[in-house]
Design a protein around this motif. Structure first.
Motif, PDB file in Angstrom:
ATOM      1  N   ALA A   9       3.864  14.677 -10.709  1.00 36.53           N
ATOM      2  CA  ALA A   9       4.037  14.885 -12.211  1.00 36.53           C
ATOM      3  C   ALA A   9       2.830  15.902 -12.936  1.00 36.53           C
ATOM      4  O   ALA A   9       3.331  16.708 -13.429  1.00 36.53           O
ATOM      5  N   GLN A  10       1.970  15.801 -12.442  1.00 34.32           N
ATOM      6  CA  GLN A  10       0.814  16.734 -13.180  1.00 34.32           C
ATOM      7  C   GLN A  10       1.005  18.040 -12.604  1.00 34.32           C
ATOM      8  O   GLN A  10       0.808  18.919 -13.480  1.00 34.32           O
ATOM      9  N   VAL A  11       1.254  18.443 -11.404  1.00 33.54           N
ATOM     10  CA  VAL A  11       1.322  19.657 -10.729  1.00 33.54           C
ATOM     11  C   VAL A  11       2.594  20.215 -11.220  1.00 33.54           C
ATOM     12  O   VAL A  11       2.382  21.425 -11.652  1.00 33.54           O
ATOM     13  N   ASN A  15       0.846  -1.179   0.061  1.00 32.23           N
ATOM     14  CA  ASN A  15       0.081   0.116  -0.022  1.00 32.23           C
ATOM     15  C   ASN A  15       0.851   1.186  -0.104  1.00 32.23           C
ATOM     16  O   ASN A  15       0.690   2.261  -0.723  1.00 32.23           O
ATOM     17  N   VAL A  16       2.155   1.105   0.773  1.00 32.14           N
ATOM     18  CA  VAL A  16       2.855   2.460   0.621  1.00 32.14           C
ATOM     19  C   VAL A  16       3.445   2.455  -0.857  1.00 32.14           C
ATOM     20  O   VAL A  16       3.654   3.632  -1.270  1.00 32.14           O
ATOM     21  N   SER A  17       3.674   1.302  -1.472  1.00 33.04           N
ATOM     22  CA  SER A  17       4.181   1.305  -2.714  1.00 33.04           C
ATOM     23  C   SER A  17       3.365   1.940  -3.657  1.00 33.04           C
ATOM     24  O   SER A  17       3.534   2.719  -4.538  1.00 33.04           O
ATOM     25  N   ALA A  18       2.037   1.544  -3.410  1.00 33.95           N
ATOM     26  CA  ALA A  18       0.877   2.222  -4.178  1.00 33.95           C
ATOM     27  C   ALA A  18       0.595   3.585  -4.092  1.00 33.95           C
ATOM     28  O   ALA A  18       0.361   4.679  -4.882  1.00 33.95           O
ATOM     29  N   ALA A  19       0.722   3.930  -2.630  1.00 36.64           N
ATOM     30  CA  ALA A  19       0.714   5.513  -2.158  1.00 36.64           C
ATOM     31  C   ALA A  19       1.865   6.216  -3.060  1.00 36.64           C
ATOM     32  O   ALA A  19       1.797   7.527  -3.605  1.00 36.64           O
ATOM     33  N   LEU A  20       2.951   5.637  -3.000  1.00 33.64           N
ATOM     34  CA  LEU A  20       4.028   6.376  -3.622  1.00 33.64           C
ATOM     35  C   LEU A  20       3.861   6.627  -5.311  1.00 33.64           C
ATOM     36  O   LEU A  20       4.367   7.844  -5.709  1.00 33.64           O
ATOM     37  N   ALA A  21       3.287   5.688  -5.877  1.00 30.26           N
ATOM     38  CA  ALA A  21       2.848   5.873  -7.218  1.00 30.26           C
ATOM     39  C   ALA A  21       1.981   7.064  -7.401  1.00 30.26           C
ATOM     40  O   ALA A  21       2.028   7.609  -8.415  1.00 30.26           O
ATOM     41  N   ILE A  22       0.887   6.907  -6.576  1.00 32.57           N
ATOM     42  CA  ILE A  22      -0.145   7.900  -6.737  1.00 32.57           C
ATOM     43  C   ILE A  22       0.483   9.125  -6.511  1.00 32.57           C
ATOM     44  O   ILE A  22       0.309  10.328  -7.184  1.00 32.57           O
ATOM     45  N   ALA A  23       1.164   9.509  -5.277  1.00 34.44           N
ATOM     46  CA  ALA A  23       2.128  10.450  -5.037  1.00 34.44           C
ATOM     47  C   ALA A  23       2.905  11.135  -6.165  1.00 34.44           C
ATOM     48  O   ALA A  23       2.843  12.494  -6.523  1.00 34.44           O
ATOM     49  N   THR A  24       3.468  10.155  -6.845  1.00 34.54           N
ATOM     50  CA  THR A  24       4.219  10.552  -7.995  1.00 34.54           C
ATOM     51  C   THR A  24       3.630  10.851  -9.230  1.00 34.54           C
ATOM     52  O   THR A  24       3.864  12.093  -9.813  1.00 34.54           O
TER      53      THR A  24
END
Length: 126
Positions: free
Chosen positions: A63-65, A50-59
């Motif tokens: 990138a969008q911002v 889940n931390v790995s998935a949260a890292l993907a979402i945060a990345t």
């Protein structure tokens, strides 16, 4: 052919991991079994996925911002490495957690493998 297969796999993982994560947390919260070392190790593996998935979402949000990452950006390469290590650590814990029945017995390794494939595909597509 291979490119289209990787896109389909990427989309399946993007949809499957959040579903498995929500289902796993609900299943763990509703469990009435006593917390054993095996279930604790599975929980650690599941949390790492889940931390790995949260890292993907945060990345993706960053990138969008910020307007995206440059080609072979060192920060992005470090993020890929961190995501891979998180998913591998979670997979190791998830495999140890398979030894005894517990609520997250299969959720942890499946989520970790999915996140590992996600990070590999992301790095390869770079």
């Amino acid at each position: 052919m291979l490119e289209s297969l990787s896109i389909v796999l990427y989309l399946v993982i993007t949809l499957a991991v959040p579903t498995l994560a929500i289902w796993g947390w609900v299943r763990w919260a509703r469990s009435v079994q006593p917390r054993t070392p095996s279930s604790t190790i599975s929980l650690i593996g599941f949390a790492l996925s889940n931390v790995s998935a949260a890292l993907a979402i945060a990345t993706a949000v960053y990138a969008q911002v910020s307007g995206g990452f440059s080609y072979y950006d060192p920060v992005l390469i470090d993020i890929y490495g961190t995501g891979l290590l998180l998913s591998l650590g979670g997979l190791a814990c998830g495999l140890v957690g398979l030894l005894r029945p517990n609520p997250l017995r299969w959720h942890a390794p499946v989520c970790c493998v999915a996140m590992f494939v996600f990070w590999l595909l992301s790095a390869v597509r770079e």
